[in-house]
Design a protein around this motif. Structure first.
Motif, PDB file in Angstrom:
ATOM      1  N   VAL A 110     108.751  25.965  35.187  1.00  0.00           N
ATOM      2  CA  VAL A 110     109.495  26.158  33.942  1.00  0.00           C
ATOM      3  C   VAL A 110     109.634  24.763  33.355  1.00  0.00           C
ATOM      4  O   VAL A 110     110.194  23.869  33.985  1.00  0.00           O
ATOM      5  CB  VAL A 110     110.879  26.795  34.187  1.00  0.00           C
ATOM      6  N   VAL A 111     109.060  24.571  32.170  1.00  0.00           N
ATOM      7  CA  VAL A 111     109.113  23.275  31.494  1.00  0.00           C
ATOM      8  C   VAL A 111     109.919  23.464  30.213  1.00  0.00           C
ATOM      9  O   VAL A 111     109.643  24.378  29.436  1.00  0.00           O
ATOM     10  CB  VAL A 111     107.695  22.743  31.173  1.00  0.00           C
ATOM     11  N   VAL A 112     110.907  22.594  30.022  1.00  0.00           N
ATOM     12  CA  VAL A 112     111.825  22.755  28.897  1.00  0.00           C
ATOM     13  C   VAL A 112     111.936  21.455  28.113  1.00  0.00           C
ATOM     14  O   VAL A 112     112.154  20.389  28.684  1.00  0.00           O
ATOM     15  CB  VAL A 112     113.234  23.163  29.389  1.00  0.00           C
ATOM     16  N   HIS A 153     109.855  22.556  39.207  1.00  0.00           N
ATOM     17  CA  HIS A 153     108.545  22.461  39.843  1.00  0.00           C
ATOM     18  C   HIS A 153     108.591  22.979  41.279  1.00  0.00           C
ATOM     19  O   HIS A 153     109.566  22.755  41.998  1.00  0.00           O
ATOM     20  CB  HIS A 153     108.137  20.979  39.817  1.00  0.00           C
ATOM     21  N   HIS A 154     107.517  23.663  41.673  1.00  0.00           N
ATOM     22  CA  HIS A 154     107.375  24.066  43.080  1.00  0.00           C
ATOM     23  C   HIS A 154     106.014  23.569  43.559  1.00  0.00           C
ATOM     24  O   HIS A 154     104.984  23.933  42.997  1.00  0.00           O
ATOM     25  CB  HIS A 154     107.483  25.585  43.235  1.00  0.00           C
ATOM     26  N   PRO A 155     105.994  22.718  44.588  1.00  0.00           N
ATOM     27  CA  PRO A 155     104.745  22.090  45.026  1.00  0.00           C
ATOM     28  C   PRO A 155     103.682  23.049  45.565  1.00  0.00           C
ATOM     29  O   PRO A 155     102.525  22.662  45.682  1.00  0.00           O
ATOM     30  CB  PRO A 155     105.183  21.109  46.114  1.00  0.00           C
ATOM     31  N   SER A 185     102.183  24.816  38.578  1.00  0.00           N
ATOM     32  CA  SER A 185     103.250  23.820  38.581  1.00  0.00           C
ATOM     33  C   SER A 185     102.692  22.424  38.863  1.00  0.00           C
ATOM     34  O   SER A 185     103.085  21.437  38.231  1.00  0.00           O
ATOM     35  CB  SER A 185     104.304  24.195  39.619  1.00  0.00           C
ATOM     36  N   ILE A 186     101.762  22.343  39.789  1.00  0.00           N
ATOM     37  CA  ILE A 186     101.119  21.065  40.107  1.00  0.00           C
ATOM     38  C   ILE A 186     100.364  20.542  38.887  1.00  0.00           C
ATOM     39  O   ILE A 186     100.447  19.355  38.546  1.00  0.00           O
ATOM     40  CB  ILE A 186     100.181  21.217  41.322  1.00  0.00           C
TER      41      ILE A 186
END
Length: 166
Positions: free
Chosen positions: A121-123, A16-18, A23-24
């Motif tokens: 990136v969600v895994v 995640h990048h705020p 991403s949020i």
């Protein structure tokens, strides 16, 4: 007899990048699925159960990226996805010259300039699914977890006994 012990919770990681709006949104969606009824419109449904690991402002390692690439390869494709699938078209990422063609190059570039990386990136490490830079992909991962919870999808073949005992 002890088949309940074989069942494990899905292991979901979000890189995640705020400062990234997708991403949020993805992180909010994952947290909501853990704490509120899922799917959201069905109040009688329980929340989903999975282990969530939030890795903030740090891209996946080169080994993790190699694994994720196998998860995002289209099922009928024989060619693996290219490492460039992790690179953003963000305006701040332009002008960097030659794009790296290896996962190590992607990690190095993302550590130097986070804007070049496609967040989030969600895994789903156990389910073998991933979403790169796309909230819809996160919804697809959650839907598969919901289908398993509700018994709409059978357990993977991996959990079934093999050989003489089957």
């Amino acid at each position: 007899m002890f088949s309940g012990f074989k069942r494990s919770l899905p292991q979901i990681s979000i890189f995640h990048h705020p400062s990234s709006p997708p991403s949020i949104q993805a992180l909010a969606l994952l947290r909501s699925a853990l704490s509120s009824p899922y799917p959201p419109g069905k109040q009688s449904a329980p929340p989903l159960e999975f282990d969530l690991e939030v890795v903030e402002t740090k891209p996946p390692t080169a080994d993790q990226l190699r694994t994720i690439l196998t998860y995002i390869t289209p099922p009928k494709s024989t060619a693996p996805s290219a490492p460039s699938a992790f690179l953003s078209a963000h305006p701040a990422s332009s002008g960097l010259g030659e794009q790296p063609q290896s996962v190590k190059g992607i990690v190095s570039l993302a550590e130097q300039n986070p804007n070049v990386f496609k967040w989030p990136v969600v895994v789903d490490w156990i389910g073998g699914r991933a979403s790169v830079g796309d909230v819809e992909g996160v919804k697809d991962i959650l839907e598969v977890i919901r289908q398993r919870r509700d018994g709409e999808v059978k357990q993977d073949e991996v959990d079934q006994p093999k050989g003489w005992f089957s």
